[in-house]
Design a protein around this motif. Structure first.
Motif, PDB file in Angstrom:
ATOM      1  N   ILE A   1       0.767  -1.178  -0.091  1.00 23.75           N
ATOM      2  CA  ILE A   1      -0.135  -0.101   0.008  1.00 23.75           C
ATOM      3  C   ILE A   1       0.920   1.159  -0.012  1.00 23.75           C
ATOM      4  O   ILE A   1       2.094   1.321   0.740  1.00 23.75           O
ATOM      5  N   ASP A   2       0.515   2.444  -0.722  1.00 24.25           N
ATOM      6  CA  ASP A   2       1.038   3.643  -0.549  1.00 24.25           C
ATOM      7  C   ASP A   2       0.949   4.154   0.545  1.00 24.25           C
ATOM      8  O   ASP A   2      -0.198   4.242   1.332  1.00 24.25           O
TER       9      ASP A   2
ATOM     10  N   ASP B   1       0.093   7.244   0.847  1.00 24.45           N
ATOM     11  CA  ASP B   1      -1.024   8.317   0.739  1.00 24.45           C
ATOM     12  C   ASP B   1      -2.183   7.652   0.928  1.00 24.45           C
ATOM     13  O   ASP B   1      -3.383   8.042   0.478  1.00 24.45           O
ATOM     14  N   SER B   2      -2.297   6.388   1.199  1.00 25.23           N
ATOM     15  CA  SER B   2      -3.648   5.477   1.131  1.00 25.23           C
ATOM     16  C   SER B   2      -3.886   5.033   2.741  1.00 25.23           C
ATOM     17  O   SER B   2      -3.202   5.230   3.647  1.00 25.23           O
ATOM     18  N   TYR B   3      -5.175   4.798   2.961  1.00 21.39           N
ATOM     19  CA  TYR B   3      -5.505   4.324   4.095  1.00 21.39           C
ATOM     20  C   TYR B   3      -6.120   3.048   3.976  1.00 21.39           C
ATOM     21  O   TYR B   3      -6.867   2.580   3.296  1.00 21.39           O
ATOM     22  N   LEU B   4      -5.574   1.996   4.929  1.00 21.99           N
ATOM     23  CA  LEU B   4      -6.103   0.607   5.059  1.00 21.99           C
ATOM     24  C   LEU B   4      -6.705   0.148   6.351  1.00 21.99           C
ATOM     25  O   LEU B   4      -6.526   0.967   7.381  1.00 21.99           O
TER      26      LEU B   4
END
Length: 144
Positions: free
Chosen positions: A99-100, A102-105
């Motif tokens: 995941i990058d 700037d992403s939310y997991l």
């Protein structure tokens, strides 16, 4: 951004590691090469930060789009997998997520999805969708 991830959804991961390029930009916009010592001292990084040292297409050398595509996402992912395997960590977890920053997991959603669908970590799975950033349909899609 590492601190933000560590303090939010990163807390809910079983294992959390950040794979970073060997050349990073500091707060003042200068490039720092993590492969070399700075002012005679080696930079100390948190334990969960892994430097992917052997990237051959460093992103910082392209200042404009005229110089072509200098993004090294595929190479970075590939070399990260090599590091995981070389360090004997490929058997440490059943599932891995790329995941990058700037992403939310939502790790619990991924875990629930895998369990609800009786997915085995021994089988090949792909979660996501294909993106097309060009009108030329003959080019391969970007997978995200």
């Amino acid at each position: 951004s590492y601190e933000a991830i560590r303090n939010s959804w990163g807390k809910r991961c079983d294992t959390l590691k950040f794979f970073v390029d060997p050349i990073v930009k500091d707060d003042e916009g200068r490039f720092i090469d993590l492969r070399r010592s700075q002012n005679g001292t080696k930079m100390t990084l948190p334990q969960d930060v892994v430097v992917v040292y052997h990237i051959h297409r460093p992103w910082h050398t392209c200042e404009s789009k005229k110089e072509g595509n200098c993004r090294n996402i595929w190479e970075k992912v590939w070399r990260s997998w090599l590091l995981i395997d070389d360090n004997g960590e490929s058997d440490s977890s059943e599932w891995f997520v790329k995941i990058d920053a700037d992403s939310y997991l939502f790790p619990e959603n991924v875990k629930r999805y895998v369990e609800d669908n009786n997915m085995s970590p021994d089988d090949h799975h792909y979660f996501g969708h294909k993106l097309r950033h060009t009108e030329d349909r003959n080019l391969p899609p970007i997978v995200a």
